[in-house]
Motif scaffolding. Structure first.
Motif, PDB file in Angstrom:
ATOM      1  N   ASN A 108      41.761  52.049  40.356  1.00 39.99           N
ATOM      2  CA  ASN A 108      40.899  50.949  39.820  1.00 39.99           C
ATOM      3  C   ASN A 108      42.033  49.312  39.933  1.00 39.99           C
ATOM      4  OD1 ASN A 108      38.409  52.488  40.229  1.00 39.99           O
ATOM      5  ND2 ASN A 108      38.610  53.361  39.098  1.00 39.99           N
ATOM      6  N   ALA A 109      43.237  49.609  39.990  1.00 40.36           N
ATOM      7  CA  ALA A 109      43.510  48.232  39.313  1.00 40.36           C
ATOM      8  C   ALA A 109      44.725  47.441  40.209  1.00 40.36           C
ATOM      9  CB  ALA A 109      45.118  48.873  38.069  1.00 40.36           C
ATOM     10  N   THR A 110      44.042  48.344  41.269  1.00 42.63           N
ATOM     11  CA  THR A 110      45.099  47.686  43.056  1.00 42.63           C
ATOM     12  C   THR A 110      44.791  46.375  43.054  1.00 42.63           C
ATOM     13  OG1 THR A 110      45.470  49.321  43.538  1.00 42.63           O
ATOM     14  CG2 THR A 110      45.501  47.099  44.949  1.00 42.63           C
ATOM     15  N   ALA A 111      45.388  45.265  42.937  1.00 42.45           N
ATOM     16  CA  ALA A 111      44.573  43.519  43.262  1.00 42.45           C
ATOM     17  C   ALA A 111      44.730  43.710  45.032  1.00 42.45           C
ATOM     18  CB  ALA A 111      46.634  42.207  42.541  1.00 42.45           C
ATOM     19  N   TYR A 112      44.291  42.791  44.891  1.00 43.94           N
ATOM     20  CA  TYR A 112      43.416  42.180  46.637  1.00 43.94           C
ATOM     21  C   TYR A 112      44.048  40.959  46.139  1.00 43.94           C
ATOM     22  CZ  TYR A 112      41.815  47.111  46.697  1.00 43.94           C
ATOM     23  OH  TYR A 112      41.623  48.517  47.034  1.00 43.94           O
ATOM     24  N   ALA A 113      43.990  40.244  47.977  1.00 47.02           N
ATOM     25  CA  ALA A 113      44.147  38.943  48.428  1.00 47.02           C
ATOM     26  C   ALA A 113      43.813  38.915  49.172  1.00 47.02           C
ATOM     27  CB  ALA A 113      45.679  38.599  48.045  1.00 47.02           C
ATOM     28  N   SER A 114      43.411  37.627  50.041  1.00 43.42           N
ATOM     29  CA  SER A 114      43.103  37.485  51.528  1.00 43.42           C
ATOM     30  C   SER A 114      43.223  35.755  51.172  1.00 43.42           C
ATOM     31  CB  SER A 114      41.435  37.410  51.740  1.00 43.42           C
ATOM     32  OG  SER A 114      40.545  36.449  50.564  1.00 43.42           O
ATOM     33  N   CYS A 115      43.667  35.688  52.989  1.00 42.84           N
ATOM     34  CA  CYS A 115      44.132  34.066  52.717  1.00 42.84           C
ATOM     35  C   CYS A 115      43.386  33.488  54.579  1.00 42.84           C
ATOM     36  CB  CYS A 115      45.742  33.358  52.697  1.00 42.84           C
ATOM     37  SG  CYS A 115      46.091  32.402  52.847  1.00 42.84           S
ATOM     38  N   ARG A 116      42.881  32.569  54.463  1.00 44.93           N
ATOM     39  CA  ARG A 116      42.530  32.388  55.925  1.00 44.93           C
ATOM     40  C   ARG A 116      42.756  30.530  55.770  1.00 44.93           C
ATOM     41  NH1 ARG A 116      36.749  31.166  55.481  1.00 44.93           N
ATOM     42  NH2 ARG A 116      36.982  29.172  55.467  1.00 44.93           N
TER      43      ARG A 116
END
Length: 244
Positions: free
Chosen positions: A218-226
């Motif tokens: 639940n504390a995991t961070a996510y990031a996306s990039c295009r």
């Protein structure tokens, strides 16, 4: 009132495609623009929390002030000693104390906050303190979080990965048509997103009943990039390279 304009995209690399001027005294047709391949690519990465903060509370109420202080002090010393023996730096431990008079007794309360970067070590320390101190100390569930350096690393990695995926896509397109991919002419970030990194308050079960792995998830961070990229097409692909 109009909504604020989105921030401009960041340009990572761009090549000036203006044709070079003809040598002085020589007249000829202008150079033809180079052939290009335009592609978009994206990436999504995640990062588990790299820190955990554990809070321990303990207290004592005695008729004599010295007895109340001594009772808490002995347990504080044991907690600090146990953490140091397992490699926790002194600067990662914070102690706050509160001493008060309650009716005809003296009350001493203390809270110890310990920051861990090794979650296995954190479990060992908490298990030991639970075994040795029992109900005389209250150990709250760990709070997992990211340091700013960990988030910056995630942002860099997702952008680099998106650029790599975009180049791979361009290379596949060129090979499909028997062409060779050249150097990048333009690589531009189109969109980045970040989410997660905290405990969701809408979970079906209370935070106190979560397992350690659930808290980490639940504390995991996510990031996306295009990204959008323009690559030069060099020409026919070398047949020898195709066989490699």
């Amino acid at each position: 009132m109009a909504p604020p304009a989105p921030p401009p995209s960041r340009v990572f690399a761009e090549l000036d495609l203006a044709p070079a001027p003809a040598p002085e005294g020589r007249v000829g047709p202008p150079a033809l623009p180079g052939r290009e391949v335009h592609v978009s690519g994206s990436a999504e990465l995640s990062a588990r929390p790299d820190r955990a903060r554990v809070s321990l509370r303990l207290g004592s109420r005695k008729e004599a002030a010295v007895a109340a202080r001594s009772s808490v002090s002995r347990r504080l010393q044991y907690i600090a000693h146990s953490a140091r023996l397992r490699g926790v730096p002194e600067e990662n431990m914070t102690v706050t104390e509160d001493f008060s008079r309650v009716e005809n007794a003296y009350q001493m309360e203390a809270e110890v906050c310990i920051i861990f970067s090794d979650f296995g070590k954190m479990q060992n320390v908490c298990n030991l303190l639970t075994e040795k101190l029992g109900t005389s100390v209250t150990i709250n569930p760990p709070h997992f979080y990211h340091t700013p350096e960990a988030i910056d690393t995630l942002r860099r990695q997702v952008c680099v990965t998106a650029v790599g995926n975009t180049r791979q896509k361009a290379q596949e397109v060129c090979r499909l048509f028997g062409q060779a991919l050249g150097k990048p002419l333009l690589i531009k970030e189109e969109e980045t997103k970040e989410w997660g990194g905290h405990i969701d308050s809408h979970l079906s079960h209370s935070a106190d009943s979560q397992t350690l792995q659930e808290r980490i998830q639940n504390a995991t961070a996510y990031a996306s990039c295009r990204v959008f990229a323009v690559f030069e097409i060099k020409g026919k692909e070398n047949r020898r390279n195709k066989l490699l």
